[in-house]
Enzyme design. Structure first.
Site, PDB file in Angstrom:
ATOM      1  N   ALA A 265     -18.314-100.593 -73.861  1.00  0.00           N
ATOM      2  CA  ALA A 265     -19.351-100.709 -74.884  1.00  0.00           C
ATOM      3  C   ALA A 265     -20.276-101.846 -74.484  1.00  0.00           C
ATOM      4  CB  ALA A 265     -18.743-100.969 -76.257  1.00  0.00           C
ATOM      5  N   ASN A 268     -25.689-104.976 -77.173  1.00  0.00           N
ATOM      6  CA  ASN A 268     -27.119-105.131 -77.419  1.00  0.00           C
ATOM      7  C   ASN A 268     -27.390-105.540 -78.865  1.00  0.00           C
ATOM      8  OD1 ASN A 268     -27.431-103.553 -74.837  1.00  0.00           O
ATOM      9  ND2 ASN A 268     -26.697-101.945 -76.186  1.00  0.00           N
ATOM     10  N   HIS A 300     -14.905-106.691 -80.749  1.00  0.00           N
ATOM     11  CA  HIS A 300     -15.405-107.441 -79.595  1.00  0.00           C
ATOM     12  C   HIS A 300     -16.930-107.416 -79.539  1.00  0.00           C
ATOM     13  CE1 HIS A 300     -15.111-108.891 -75.342  1.00  0.00           C
ATOM     14  NE2 HIS A 300     -16.265-108.250 -75.250  1.00  0.00           N
ATOM     15  N   GLU A 301     -17.509-106.228 -79.629  1.00  0.00           N
ATOM     16  CA  GLU A 301     -18.966-106.146 -79.511  1.00  0.00           C
ATOM     17  C   GLU A 301     -19.652-106.786 -80.714  1.00  0.00           C
ATOM     18  OE1 GLU A 301     -19.818-105.391 -76.640  1.00  0.00           O
ATOM     19  OE2 GLU A 301     -17.932-104.462 -76.041  1.00  0.00           O
TER      20      GLU A 301
END
Length: 879
Positions: A265, A268, A300-301
């Site tokens: 992933a 952004n 995490h992202e």
């Protein structure tokens, strides 16, 4: 240096950018043959010694270029394969560049490309330069405004970073949308998505009362599999507020799932692009492992919003500053929501199996490398997993409260900045008013430190003395190493299993059952008073540092720790150490043509774990899992893959035969006909039950085959279905063929589930598996251009099937070489990841080593080898 290959980039050569970007407006006209990109940026000189503006750009067609709306003549700039140079550039000016790109032909999946007919981007690390000419480096940050225009019927959804500020429809059937991201960011965080997508929507109210719109976009046929991902996102947002006081900062947070993606992933800003395998989940299609992985990666992202986006890295050498820190945060997230001991065991198992091997390879590098040829090759276990362990050192040394203070100061000082690992260390030290300078060695030195411990006991004075020493093997960047700061968490156990209070000699602190020692020198001695008997030490509790620990435990002491240690991790680790001692003895017996046999004490220790119902079920499952063949190979060099497979199969089968009644009883006791649940207890019960089934499968009896068939038929979830099929896939029987065909026929329209079907067959121990893998590559659902398919079939065979990959005739190595060379032309990133199983050829005995080296030489000689693959291969051969 070989002609056409990249030069080495060094950290020591870093220089700040010569120009800042004050603002950036991008306009994309998405077409079926090409896409036109209009890039309008305002540049401000920061270095008075130069008037040349250097921009990066690759695979671009330059249409026009203008400064302050004046179109430049060809002599005013130079275009190369890697960028654009503008001479006599003003101190401040607007630069407008128009380029054309071809997303439909982009198989590298970097920059702007198409996935299942939808446009999407991947710009980390250096993909933005395949979109437009720009200073594509993480320390150039600016506010992005993005306008997207496309056919309204084919691409009804138009997304980019930030908040949607305008949209409209054009007379020609096209439409447009304009997005503004108010937070300055580097180009690697840019994202664009356009396609025929549906979304699920929810909302989250932050601690301060702001309402944030949450959306997950996907192709229409997968819209019903997003609930778990959405709930995971909301849990992550809440956890980050409670644990670190960090709120989300935009009006909307979006996730887009795509099938073709090089990574897991991408964070952004405000528009995360995800590999679809880490979004979609339902009980019928996803395993327990998938559910936990999705939750972890969603977290995490999201956590990157602060550790990576709001505070980013100055240059790519600092990659672990964002990735190691964020992996640590997602590990803590998982531990807080589920079983902390199980999460720790699984993280350390991954570290030992993969990262320790990387540390011992020709590609060994510090978590902050000093050089690289191709940055994509440094998205490694070292940067991520070891980087997380180094962040954990701060928390171990400072405590959770001290770590939080350091994080608060880090954000206070550096919000909106691109910084270095030294900045992070300084914030931790300053917030707690301590000297942590020695931790810098973890950033600058490669290799896995080795800590050796011995114990002396003086009964007359009731004094226990521990002698500790540390060394680190030579690695490519340095042959000798400075001492690391290594926290050693320990306890001392009496003969009845109780904890002995620790009173460190010379310390005025009150006695405690456990403490953390600071190993700061090559050799140190620690003595403890009032120890009434010779203890058994419990060392490196909770795996308090990423080191190899050496203590001369007897088998009896390891069995004692398995039964009595208060630290759950060390109870598990004692079992792993006991198994490793057994494997070492069996390998010696095998090489001497001695008959193989298991000692009664070893079998009894395994039986005690299996039958102890007072133990947590998930921990029992972990404790019953034998070290992998890769783990055994790493500590028995030069490795003989065939011998290792033989002894591990012997242990597995012997335990199954000896403890058959116990395995059957445990399996039966854990049967569950209720609704599928993904809580820790339910997952632990399934894990233990399926471990029992895997052992029983070693008996190769028709009754067990029938048991597997029954579980497969009765299962109401993918975890149990796949576990039963995993046993059958290693047995040459009619049930195997029938079950695999049934799985195929049921799931052939679900590409992610079919990845499991490919992977299962690639890991089979049956003869002719390699030929079957080659046949599967011709299957209509396999696609060499899709990274998930490559990882599922080729990656599973080369990384998870050591028996056949290390075939004595070298056929497994030859197969991998052919795949790497094909991938080299399609997707160099994936090719460089696939070639890594050949990297540690020196760790094996002479015959397999020679075969592996031969294939590396073949790859290196290939005409048109990508920089990604060349770096791995050349360093592997040069070591």
């Amino acid at each position: 240096m070989r002609e056409g290959q990249p030069s080495t980039i060094y950290l020591r050569d870093y220089t700040p950018p010569t120009y800042d970007v004050l603002s950036l407006e991008l306009s994309f006209d998405l077409g079926e043959d090409y896409t036109r990109v209009n890039n309008e940026a305002v540049y401000q000189r920061r270095d008075p010694s130069t008037t040349t503006l250097e921009l990066m750009g690759e695979q671009l067609v330059l249409i026009s270029i203008a400064i302050n709306d004046r179109v430049l003549a060809p002599h005013e700039y130079v275009v190369s394969d890697t960028g654009l140079s503008l001479f006599n550039f003003p101190e401040r000016a607007k630069l407008t560049i128009v380029t054309e790109i071809y997303p439909q032909k982009n198989t590298s999946l970097e920059g702007l490309y198409q996935s299942s007919g939808n446009f999407c981007t991947q710009c980390e690390a250096q993909g933005f330069r395949k979109i437009t000419y720009y200073p594509d480096r993480p320390d150039v940050m600016t506010v992005f405004t993005t306008r997207i225009t496309a056919d309204k019927v084919k691409y009804p959804v138009l997304l980019s970073n930030g908040n949607l500020v305008e949209q409209g429809t054009l007379a020609d059937g096209r439409h447009w949308a304009r997005w503004l991201d108010p937070f300055p960011k580097p180009s690697y965080l840019f994202a664009l998505v356009a396609g025929n997508l549906l979304h699920v929507e929810d909302h989250y109210t932050t601690t301060s009362g702001r309402v944030v719109v949450l959306r997950i976009y996907t192709e229409p046929h997968n819209i019903d599999k997003c609930d778990h991902a959405m709930q995971s996102l909301k849990r992550a947002m809440y956890w980050d507020e409670q644990r670190f006081g960090l709120e989300y900062d935009l009006d909307i947070y979006m996730i887009v799932a795509v099938d073709d993606f090089n990574m897991g992933a991408m964070e952004n800003k405000g528009l995360n692009v995800f590999n679809s395998k880490l979004v979609f989940a339902s009980p019928e299609t996803a395993t327990d492992f998938d559910y936990i992985s999705i939750e972890s990666v969603i977290g995490h992202e999201y956590f990157h919003n602060w550790t990576g986006n709001r505070v980013t890295c100055r240059d790519w050498f600092q990659l672990s500053l964002k990735e190691g820190l964020t992996v640590f945060r997602d590990q803590e997230f998982t531990a807080d929501l589920h079983s902390r001991p199980v999460e720790r065991i699984e993280s350390v198992r991954t570290l030992r199996t993969s990262q320790f091997a990387e540390d011992a390879s020709p590609m060994a590098h510090p978590i902050r490398p000093s050089s690289y040829m191709e940055i994509n090759n440094f998205y490694t276990m070292t940067v991520y997993e070891k980087g997380a362990e180094v962040v954990r050192l701060y928390q171990t040394l400072l405590g959770r409260e001290g770590f939080r203070k350091g994080m608060d100061l880090y954000f206070q000082r550096h919000d909106g900045q691109a910084v270095t690992t030294e900045d992070f260390l300084a914030a931790m030290a300053d917030a707690n008013q301590v000297n942590l300078s020695q931790l810098q060695h973890w950033y600058d030195q490669a290799g896995t430190p080795e800590v050796t411990v011995s114990l002396d006991y003086d009964a007359a004075t009731q004094t226990c003395t521990l002698h500790l020493s540390q060394t680190c093997p030579p690695t490519p960047e340095a042959s000798t190493k400075q001492a690391f700061l290594i926290p050693i968490e320990l306890g001392l156990l009496a003969s009845d299993g109780r904890e002995i209070p620790l009173q460190l000699q010379g310390s005025t602190a009150p006695a405690a059952n456990a403490m953390v020692l600071r190993l700061e020198q090559a050799h140190q001695v620690f003595s403890f008073n009032h120890v009434p008997e010779k203890p058994v030490p419990s060392l490196l509790r909770n795996f308090s540092a990423p080191v190899r620990l050496h203590f001369d435990y007897t088998e009896a002491e390891l069995i004692f720790l398995m039964r009595h240690d208060q630290d759950a991790f060390n109870r598990w680790d004692a079992g792993q150490r006991l198994a490793m001692l057994t494997f070492k003895r069996l390998l010696s017996d095998l090489s001497s043509d001695e008959p193989l046999g298991l000692e009664h004490e070893f079998v009894s220790a395994w039986q005690a774990v299996l039958t102890d119902e007072s133990l947590d079920v998930a921990l029992r499952a972990e404790a019953l899992t034998l070290p992998s063949e890769a783990d055994i190979a790493e500590v028995n060099r030069p490795a003989d893959p065939s011998a290792i497979h033989t002894v591990r199969e012997f242990v597995h089968t012997t335990l199954a035969k000896t403890l058959r009644l116990d395995f059957e009883a445990c399996y039966a006791s854990l049967q569950d006909h209720g609704t599928y649940q993904i809580d820790a207890v339910s997952m632990g019960r399934r894990r233990l039950r399926n471990i029992c089934l895997a052992y029983l499968g070693r008996l190769r009896e028709s009754s067990i085959n029938s048991l597997c068939v029954k579980q497969y038929a009765d299962a109401n979830n993918m975890t149990d279905s796949l576990a039963a099929l995993s046993v059958l896939v290693d047995i040459d029987c009619p049930e195997r063929t029938k079950a695999l065909q049934h799985f195929h026929d049921r799931w052939q329209n679900d590409t992610l589930v079919m990845d499991k079907w490919f992977s299962l067959q690639a890991t089979s121990s049956l003869p002719n598996t390699l030929e079957h893998v080659k046949q599967l590559m011709q299957h209509h659902l396999f696609d060499m251009r899709n990274p998930n398919k490559v990882r599922a079939l080729i990656g599973s065979f080369t990384q998870r099937n050591p028996l056949h990959f290390h075939a004595p005739d070298g056929s497994g190595y030859q197969f991998l070489t052919e795949c790497v060379l094909e991938l080299n032309a399609l997707n160099p990133q994936i090719a460089s990841r696939m070639v890594r199983p050949l990297m540690n050829w020196r760790h094996y005995e002479s015959k397999p080593a020679a075969f592996m080296r031969e294939q590396l030489e073949r790859i290196k000689a290939h005409e048109g080898l990508s920089p990604d693959v060349f770096e791995i291969v050349s360093k592997s051969l040069a070591a």
